[in-house]
Design an enzyme around this catalytic site. Sequence first.
Site: not given
Ligand code: SAH
Length: 221
Positions: A71
């Site tokens: 993000s």
């Molecule tokens: N906070 C992270 C955001 C990553 S994007 C950062 O700053 O890097 C969001 C993430 O949520 C992705 O890696 C995706 O694989 C994960 N995601 C999506 N659905 C999910 C679920 N049901 N359970 C766990 N992770 C999930």
Amino acid sequence: MTILFSSPATRAYEKVRARMVSEQLQPRGVTDPAVLAAMNRVPRHCFVDDALQSQAYGDFSLPIGEGQTISQPYVVALMTQLLGLTGKETVLEIGTGSGYQTAILAALAERVYTVERIKALHARARRVFDKLHIFNLLCKIDDGTLGWPEHGPYDAIIVTAAGPSVPEPLVAQLADPGVMVIPVGERGNQKLVMIRKQDGEVMEEIVEDVKFVSLIGDHGW
Ligand code: SAH
């Protein structure tokens, strides 16, 4: 506060990081001194691929592989500020991704539990946590829309992927009092929602428009 202060990783990009705080965060209303300090200290470039490190402090999200993104710094700071952490909380994060948001939470709370559904991202984030000596967290691979009931209830819950609605298990695992921030809406276009649980009541407030990757799972897409 378990992050190594004087490691080469934290010293690199020090000035760029300070500029990120003063130019991207403070002017937009991030004022919590503890949040600003954490954003100033956690080495964001360590959470992206080598080729993207010089862009890590830009005012945008970046790809982290597997079709996912880290993000934008402002969004990380805003969501963290909404949680109002004081250092004593147990926090649940859904969507470990790069692990950057997790590291910010670990600097501000007592303990962080984080769930990621993609194994490769989980594994890479773990390596970075070890490298930076961040130990007050636990991560697992699972469908985070089910929460992590064993360690709840949580004083704060943060979801960093967007679903069509607020997953019911997460509301159930939120402590009373407790606060949750989660993007909710259509794919590619959502509202950031802040949920407060107090005296058995659950209140919702829309914060602002956001754009997150999809929350995929039993209580997601
Ligand atoms: N906070 C992270 C955001 C990553 S994007 C950062 O700053 O890097 C969001 C993430 O949520 C992705 O890696 C995706 O694989 C994960 N995601 C999506 N659905 C999910 C679920 N049901 N359970 C766990 N992770 C999930």
